[in-house]
Design a protein around this motif. Structure first.
Motif, PDB file in Angstrom:
ATOM      1  N   GLU A 108     -28.841  42.900  52.831  1.00 47.22           N
ATOM      2  CA  GLU A 108     -28.695  43.692  51.613  1.00 47.22           C
ATOM      3  C   GLU A 108     -27.517  44.654  51.676  1.00 47.22           C
ATOM      4  O   GLU A 108     -26.824  44.854  50.677  1.00 47.22           O
ATOM      5  CB  GLU A 108     -29.994  44.448  51.312  1.00 47.22           C
ATOM      6  CG  GLU A 108     -31.227  43.564  51.224  1.00 47.22           C
ATOM      7  CD  GLU A 108     -31.021  42.308  50.383  1.00 47.22           C
ATOM      8  OE1 GLU A 108     -30.253  42.333  49.420  1.00 47.22           O
ATOM      9  OE2 GLU A 108     -31.642  41.276  50.727  1.00 47.22           O
ATOM     10  N   PHE A 127     -31.619  40.209  42.878  1.00 45.92           N
ATOM     11  CA  PHE A 127     -31.281  41.421  43.623  1.00 45.92           C
ATOM     12  C   PHE A 127     -29.944  41.995  43.143  1.00 45.92           C
ATOM     13  O   PHE A 127     -29.788  43.215  43.027  1.00 45.92           O
ATOM     14  CB  PHE A 127     -31.218  41.122  45.122  1.00 45.92           C
ATOM     15  CG  PHE A 127     -32.559  41.121  45.810  1.00 45.92           C
ATOM     16  CD1 PHE A 127     -33.726  40.887  45.092  1.00 45.92           C
ATOM     17  CD2 PHE A 127     -32.649  41.331  47.170  1.00 45.92           C
ATOM     18  CE1 PHE A 127     -34.971  40.878  45.721  1.00 45.92           C
ATOM     19  CE2 PHE A 127     -33.883  41.340  47.810  1.00 45.92           C
ATOM     20  CZ  PHE A 127     -35.051  41.109  47.082  1.00 45.92           C
ATOM     21  N   LEU A 166     -33.981  47.031  47.667  1.00 43.70           N
ATOM     22  CA  LEU A 166     -33.749  45.650  48.096  1.00 43.70           C
ATOM     23  C   LEU A 166     -34.112  45.483  49.567  1.00 43.70           C
ATOM     24  O   LEU A 166     -34.694  44.467  49.963  1.00 43.70           O
ATOM     25  CB  LEU A 166     -32.291  45.259  47.859  1.00 43.70           C
ATOM     26  CG  LEU A 166     -31.712  45.551  46.469  1.00 43.70           C
ATOM     27  CD1 LEU A 166     -30.282  45.043  46.376  1.00 43.70           C
ATOM     28  CD2 LEU A 166     -32.580  44.937  45.382  1.00 43.70           C
TER      29      LEU A 166
END
Length: 256
Positions: free
Chosen positions: A166, A217, A230
């Protein structure tokens, strides 16, 4: 006299992202591509093959195995430190700017748990369907020997995966590609496709599922400007997959 940093050109920004990917998830994408080619060219059907994750290195020497697992987790996070270091050349509060901080723990946790719930069940259904149609391998998500440290290491591995993916695939790449003048849709789609590509080793279900996850996302990040939720969602999904598999694999035949 303190010199102000020279703004990077568009070409330099893109080159930088290629290099960061080259020592992290981009390299994983290349290995993943080779892995799926290898699996597709074997005599057995794809859904008759097993992909093992989180495997022991020295199962007969548990303390050495623990050292291998912990060192692997730490080394995997070095590209995250590199990406944040590069972003801090532009602004000292880069970690805060991408939402990779602890300013909103409650909100990040709540959003992350909701996102994990929204992604988890459809993802499981996609995996089952892809395997049924011969498009995915069986995923053996946890293959560590049974020791007191097995579950903590699996949790740490889940956190490592979440932070690595992420921060780099969203926080870092979205920042750099937007600075390079890319449109928001182009950034979201490119990041999602790369995310899917380094999961190809699992099969085409993993590829498609992670592209969908990347699109979701990415869209959420453009609204919140925070990778925190996330990371929470990704951690929860991986903890459930890793620890759940480790605890249930000897009790549920369909997992193996």
């Amino acid at each position: 006299m303190t010199l102000a940093p020279t703004p990077l050109s568009r070409r330099s920004l893109v080159t930088e992202t290629v290099l960061v990917l080259g020592v992290s998830l981009g390299a994983s994408a290349v290995w993943s591509l080779l892995s799926i080619v290898n699996k597709l060219t074997q005599q057995r059907a794809l859904n008759q093959q097993t992909t093992a994750m989180n495997s022991s290195v020295t199962p007969d020497r548990p303390w050495l195995d623990l050292a291998y697992q912990l060192v692997g987790i730490v080394i995997a996070l070095v590209p995250v430190a590199l990406a944040l270091h590069l972003l801090r050349r532009d602004r000292a509060d880069a970690t805060r700017a991408i939402g990779a901080d602890l300013r909103q723990p409650g909100r990040d946790l709540g959003r992350g748990l909701l996102l994990a719930a929204a992604v988890g069940l459809p993802g499981l259904a996609l995996y089952a369907a892809a395997k049924a149609f011969g498009l995915n391998t069986t995923i053996a998500a946890a293959n560590l020997s049974d020791h007191w440290w097995t579950v903590p290491v699996l949790v740490l591995a889940a956190v490592q995966n979440a932070v690595l993916e992420e921060v780099i695939m969203v926080g870092y790449l979205f920042t750099r590609w937007r600075q390079a003048g890319w449109s928001v849709p182009a950034v979201i789609v490119t990041s999602a496709v790369i995310r899917g590509s380094y999961h190809l080793y699992q099969g085409f279900g993993g590829f498609v599922g992670n592209i969908a996850m990347g699109l979701l996302f990415g869209w959420i990040y453009t609204r919140t400007k925070r990778v925190g939720p996330l990371v929470v969602a990704h951690t929860v999904l991986d903890v459930v997959a890793f620890v759940g598999y480790a605890l249930l694999k000897n009790h549920l035949s369909w997992l193996t």
